[in-house]
Scaffold this motif. Sequence first.
Motif, PDB file in Angstrom:
ATOM      1  N   GLU A 115      46.940  42.108  77.637  1.00 56.75           N
ATOM      2  CA  GLU A 115      47.786  41.350  78.189  1.00 56.75           C
ATOM      3  C   GLU A 115      48.688  41.145  77.238  1.00 56.75           C
ATOM      4  O   GLU A 115      50.154  41.040  77.368  1.00 56.75           O
TER       5      GLU A 115
ATOM      6  N   CYS B  96      54.802  47.901  88.050  1.00 59.39           N
ATOM      7  CA  CYS B  96      53.947  47.286  88.811  1.00 59.39           C
ATOM      8  C   CYS B  96      54.115  47.524  90.261  1.00 59.39           C
ATOM      9  O   CYS B  96      53.208  47.885  91.148  1.00 59.39           O
TER      10      CYS B  96
ATOM     11  N   SER C 149      47.944  37.112  87.046  1.00 59.87           N
ATOM     12  CA  SER C 149      48.914  37.071  86.223  1.00 59.87           C
ATOM     13  C   SER C 149      49.291  35.707  85.951  1.00 59.87           C
ATOM     14  O   SER C 149      50.237  35.218  85.573  1.00 59.87           O
TER      15      SER C 149
ATOM     16  N   ILE D  77      55.552  37.867  83.015  1.00 59.66           N
ATOM     17  CA  ILE D  77      54.375  37.889  84.119  1.00 59.66           C
ATOM     18  C   ILE D  77      54.106  39.090  84.706  1.00 59.66           C
ATOM     19  O   ILE D  77      52.798  39.586  84.775  1.00 59.66           O
ATOM     20  N   SER D  78      55.304  39.951  84.612  1.00 59.77           N
ATOM     21  CA  SER D  78      54.901  41.440  85.051  1.00 59.77           C
ATOM     22  C   SER D  78      54.003  42.143  84.079  1.00 59.77           C
ATOM     23  O   SER D  78      53.280  43.035  84.405  1.00 59.77           O
TER      24      SER D  78
ATOM     25  N   PHE E 162      51.900  40.999  81.865  1.00 61.46           N
ATOM     26  CA  PHE E 162      50.448  40.620  81.834  1.00 61.46           C
ATOM     27  C   PHE E 162      49.696  41.322  83.319  1.00 61.46           C
ATOM     28  O   PHE E 162      48.679  41.662  83.171  1.00 61.46           O
ATOM     29  N   LEU E 163      50.550  41.256  84.382  1.00 62.73           N
ATOM     30  CA  LEU E 163      50.098  42.036  85.512  1.00 62.73           C
ATOM     31  C   LEU E 163      49.704  43.461  85.482  1.00 62.73           C
ATOM     32  O   LEU E 163      48.533  43.901  85.808  1.00 62.73           O
TER      33      LEU E 163
ATOM     34  N   GLN F 112      46.313  44.177  84.022  1.00 59.79           N
ATOM     35  CA  GLN F 112      45.371  43.906  84.998  1.00 59.79           C
ATOM     36  C   GLN F 112      45.228  45.212  85.690  1.00 59.79           C
ATOM     37  O   GLN F 112      43.939  45.685  86.039  1.00 59.79           O
TER      38      GLN F 112
END
Length: 376
Positions: free
Chosen positions: A13, A36, A190, A243-244, A246-247, A250
């Motif tokens: 992340e 994403c 996220s 944020i994107s 981080f996502l 995942q």
Amino acid sequence: MIPFNKPHLTGKETHYMYDAVSTGKISGNGKYTKMCQEFFEKQYGFEKCLLTTSCTDALEMAALLINIEPGDEVIMPSYTFVSTSNAFILRGATIIFADSETDNPNLDASKIEALITPKTKAIVPVHYAGVACDMDTIMALAEKYNLFVVEDAAQAIDSFYTGKDGVKRALGSIGHLAAFSFHETKNIISGEGGMLAINDRQFADRAEIIWEKGTNRSSFFRGEVDKYGWVDMGSSFLPSEIISAFLWAQLEELEDIQNKRKHIWQLYYDALQDWALATNVKLPVVPEYATNNAHMFYLVCPDLARRTELINKLKAADIWCVFHYLSLHKSPFYTDKHYGATLAQSDHYSDCLVRLPFYYDLSDADIQKITDCIKQ
């Protein structure tokens, strides 16, 4: 203390967040946002995806897209999070709450038709615990009465529904629109974050405009229009690239995360199955048409007193479990606006359902401790 939830980090992340910062564009709709969105479109067959700062934002976008106006009625379960209702209340809608199924907390699709009036504009099924509602019945009613369907798929990432036609579809790909959550309590996270899935092409272009404050900014930067201006209502719904990013970390580990969560879910079920049968406690039910994405594991106690005792006993043993939603039709805000029907199943889940600790890093030994304590 064994906490109720603990956010899982894959390890990449901060690397991707640093990479996003180093690109010089962190305001949103950049490299990681597009990656994403393309992942979800290809993986689950959504027509178009737009990341948002929350599932709440995605629901509010859906309400704007289907032109909810004062006086419109929207049917949804009472046993759900307040965001499901708020998104439509903000546009002036009247919420018509429906009861839950007897064997699981999902909207009872057999109760919907009796609630439809000439003012009804939409049905909002909530896939509780990532388990599908009866979407064949819901979509048939939508077609019969010319209604929109907005799936609240906040908990339903990587879960599926098999219709009577035998086709297996991802939850969130069936209704006209769908909203997902990437809050830290969800399977894929996220921190905060969400996504609007658009399955009806009539909404695709306008969704992008609403997403970017009511402007045609995206079309302008693609060279589709020669002027960039305000063309519709909207708000700042898109998340930052941080944020994107981080996502994205995942999503790269989606399969591993899901396999581990399903392992945890099955350990709970196997350990508690005989005990639950002997003590009149209900375990989660997954209908034949649904899959289990292992979003949560819950128990439905016989009554409020038993649930309260269970929560207190577990807390004394340093195990943190929680009850879940309170029926929205009985909330201080809506009780005098409810049309008056008794929603017995919704109230039953409000009084009796308890969620057990559930997160990726929960060990087999932790689950053994939890289940032993429950049975004692």
